[in-house]
Design a protein around this motif. Structure first.
Motif, PDB file in Angstrom:
ATOM      1  N   ALA A   1      35.418  37.273 -53.505  1.00  0.00           N
ATOM      2  CA  ALA A   1      36.305  38.224 -54.186  1.00  0.00           C
ATOM      3  C   ALA A   1      37.365  38.756 -53.230  1.00  0.00           C
ATOM      4  N   LYS A   2      36.975  39.035 -52.004  1.00  0.00           N
ATOM      5  CA  LYS A   2      37.945  39.517 -51.008  1.00  0.00           C
ATOM      6  C   LYS A   2      38.920  38.414 -50.623  1.00  0.00           C
ATOM      7  N   TYR A   3      38.405  37.223 -50.392  1.00  0.00           N
ATOM      8  CA  TYR A   3      39.252  36.130 -49.928  1.00  0.00           C
ATOM      9  C   TYR A   3      40.263  35.708 -50.990  1.00  0.00           C
ATOM     10  N   ALA A   4      39.829  35.720 -52.243  1.00  0.00           N
ATOM     11  CA  ALA A   4      40.723  35.312 -53.330  1.00  0.00           C
ATOM     12  C   ALA A   4      41.872  36.286 -53.527  1.00  0.00           C
ATOM     13  N   ASP A   5      41.694  37.521 -53.080  1.00  0.00           N
ATOM     14  CA  ASP A   5      42.692  38.568 -53.314  1.00  0.00           C
ATOM     15  C   ASP A   5      43.591  38.793 -52.098  1.00  0.00           C
ATOM     16  N   ALA A   6      43.694  37.802 -51.217  1.00  0.00           N
ATOM     17  CA  ALA A   6      44.503  37.917 -50.006  1.00  0.00           C
ATOM     18  C   ALA A   6      45.989  38.032 -50.347  1.00  0.00           C
ATOM     19  N   PRO A   7      46.784  38.574 -49.440  1.00  0.00           N
ATOM     20  CA  PRO A   7      48.226  38.748 -49.714  1.00  0.00           C
ATOM     21  C   PRO A   7      48.931  37.464 -50.142  1.00  0.00           C
ATOM     22  N   MET A   8      48.589  36.338 -49.548  1.00  0.00           N
ATOM     23  CA  MET A   8      49.297  35.099 -49.878  1.00  0.00           C
ATOM     24  C   MET A   8      48.839  34.506 -51.217  1.00  0.00           C
ATOM     25  N   ARG A   9      47.881  35.174 -51.892  1.00  0.00           N
ATOM     26  CA  ARG A   9      47.447  34.747 -53.228  1.00  0.00           C
ATOM     27  C   ARG A   9      48.053  35.624 -54.325  1.00  0.00           C
ATOM     28  N   GLN A  10      48.790  36.659 -53.955  1.00  0.00           N
ATOM     29  CA  GLN A  10      49.249  37.632 -54.946  1.00  0.00           C
ATOM     30  C   GLN A  10      50.288  37.068 -55.907  1.00  0.00           C
ATOM     31  N   ALA A  11      51.130  36.172 -55.432  1.00  0.00           N
ATOM     32  CA  ALA A  11      52.128  35.583 -56.330  1.00  0.00           C
ATOM     33  C   ALA A  11      51.438  34.864 -57.486  1.00  0.00           C
ATOM     34  N   HIS A  12      50.395  34.110 -57.170  1.00  0.00           N
ATOM     35  CA  HIS A  12      49.638  33.417 -58.207  1.00  0.00           C
ATOM     36  C   HIS A  12      48.965  34.422 -59.143  1.00  0.00           C
ATOM     37  N   LYS A  13      48.352  35.447 -58.566  1.00  0.00           N
ATOM     38  CA  LYS A  13      47.639  36.442 -59.359  1.00  0.00           C
ATOM     39  C   LYS A  13      48.577  37.161 -60.324  1.00  0.00           C
ATOM     40  N   ASN A  14      49.777  37.453 -59.881  1.00  0.00           N
ATOM     41  CA  ASN A  14      50.711  38.225 -60.704  1.00  0.00           C
ATOM     42  C   ASN A  14      51.418  37.381 -61.752  1.00  0.00           C
ATOM     43  N   LYS A  15      51.763  36.151 -61.418  1.00  0.00           N
ATOM     44  CA  LYS A  15      52.510  35.332 -62.380  1.00  0.00           C
ATOM     45  C   LYS A  15      51.599  34.596 -63.354  1.00  0.00           C
ATOM     46  N   ASP A  16      50.358  34.322 -62.922  1.00  0.00           N
ATOM     47  CA  ASP A  16      49.436  33.534 -63.738  1.00  0.00           C
ATOM     48  C   ASP A  16      48.026  34.100 -63.600  1.00  0.00           C
ATOM     49  N   PRO A  17      47.756  35.272 -64.168  1.00  0.00           N
ATOM     50  CA  PRO A  17      46.441  35.897 -64.005  1.00  0.00           C
ATOM     51  C   PRO A  17      45.293  35.007 -64.477  1.00  0.00           C
ATOM     52  N   ARG A  18      45.529  34.243 -65.519  1.00  0.00           N
ATOM     53  CA  ARG A  18      44.464  33.372 -66.037  1.00  0.00           C
ATOM     54  C   ARG A  18      44.137  32.262 -65.027  1.00  0.00           C
ATOM     55  N   GLY A  19      45.178  31.649 -64.487  1.00  0.00           N
ATOM     56  CA  GLY A  19      44.967  30.601 -63.497  1.00  0.00           C
ATOM     57  C   GLY A  19      44.328  31.142 -62.232  1.00  0.00           C
ATOM     58  N   TRP A  20      44.789  32.317 -61.781  1.00  0.00           N
ATOM     59  CA  TRP A  20      44.204  32.906 -60.578  1.00  0.00           C
ATOM     60  C   TRP A  20      42.737  33.270 -60.805  1.00  0.00           C
ATOM     61  N   SER A  21      42.403  33.755 -61.975  1.00  0.00           N
ATOM     62  CA  SER A  21      41.014  34.102 -62.278  1.00  0.00           C
ATOM     63  C   SER A  21      40.121  32.867 -62.229  1.00  0.00           C
TER      64      SER A  21
END
Length: 286
Positions: A156-176
């Motif tokens: 959970a910590k590793y997936a939420d790293a700064p360099m993963r935020q673009a993916h998390k914000n633009k594609d929450p389903r894909g990041w999940s």
């Protein structure tokens, strides 16, 4: 389940689909054989696509001996996949940790590479000693985190790293989906991989002499919001004589699944040019 066997007896799980020239996909530290689904669905129409989980990543074996994890061993596992499937040459597509391994394979076995892709590659290779030392310290802390906190909390910590935020914000389903698959890995495998491969591998700068002699067609891909990998990607472009560089805007580290259409289009051009002997057609004679 389909497996190939590495020289030391470790079994590596793989999947393949399609016919044509072969493409072997090598996943990142936070990925596994499933990471490349957007690529398999596209390239299986024209190529023989192979994806595998590296040692330490289920359903491949998870050796408990730290000595069975290293950059050279990861490189040789690519050869084991090719040999196990009777493949002489392939496009070797690596992401992040897999990108380093693809580069090492291209250096060590250029005759087996139709082309090489290094995407999101450069973490841990910052040019000045202070920042490089900080990255090594971060790698050690990450290995310890997986060993001590268990896979769900560490993932959970590793997936939420700064360099993963673009993916998390633009594609929450894909990041999940990415975060869920990461949480299904092995904490032991991640810890041993971090300590044995990522912490001890040579930096890109230390590979400079070999990279200057790199011969397979090389495509370097990086997202412009993947800050730890930008400098390394530019270094590869400037150093390897066969390298081209694609910077994808508004994109972080999860470039293969964050922007699969752009990524796949770039690979399509590379594959065609490499197979037709036209990758360096734009270069003027020296």
């Amino acid at each position: 389940m389909p497996y190939v066997q590495a020289p030391d007896g470790v079994k590596l799980y793989y999947e393949e689909i399609g016919t044509g020239s072969a493409v072997v996909f090598v996943h990142e530290f936070a990925g596994d054989y499933r990471t490349w689904e957007p690529q398999l669905r596209f390239f299986a129409r024209s190529h023989r696509c192979i994806t595998f989980s590296q040692r330490g990543y289920p359903p491949s074996d998870i050796p408990e001996d730290p000595a069975r994890y290293s950059q050279d061993i990861a490189r040789d596992d690519i050869a084991a996949v090719l040999d196990g499937l009777g493949i002489e040459k392939a496009h070797i597509v690596g992401h992040s940790m897999g990108g380093y391994t693809a580069l090492h394979f291209g250096i060590h076995s250029p005759q087996r590479c139709i082309s090489v892709v290094a995407a999101g590659c450069g973490w841990g290779s910052l040019p000045d000693a202070e920042r490089a030392a900080a990255m090594k310290q971060h790698a050690a802390e990450t290995g310890k985190m997986f060993a001590e906190e268990g896979i769900e909390q560490a993932a959970a910590k590793y997936a939420d790293a700064p360099m993963r935020q673009a993916h998390k914000n633009k594609d929450p389903r894909g990041w999940s989906e990415f975060a869920r698959m990461l949480s299904e890995h092995s904490a032991l495998g991640h810890s041993l991989t971090m300590f044995g491969v990522q912490l001890k591998r040579p930096t890109l700068g230390e590979m400079e002499a070999d990279l200057k002699r790199f011969t397979p067609p090389l495509l370097v891909i990086v997202g412009d919001e993947d800050e730890p990998c930008l400098e390394g990607s530019f270094f590869l472009k400037r150093t390897a004589p066969t390298a081209a560089l694609l910077v994808i805007p508004r994109t972080g580290h999860n470039v293969t699944s964050e922007e699969p259409a752009v990524f796949n289009a770039a690979l399509s051009e590379l594959f065609f040019a490499a197979e037709s002997g036209r990758w360096l057609a734009h270069k003027k004679p020296s």
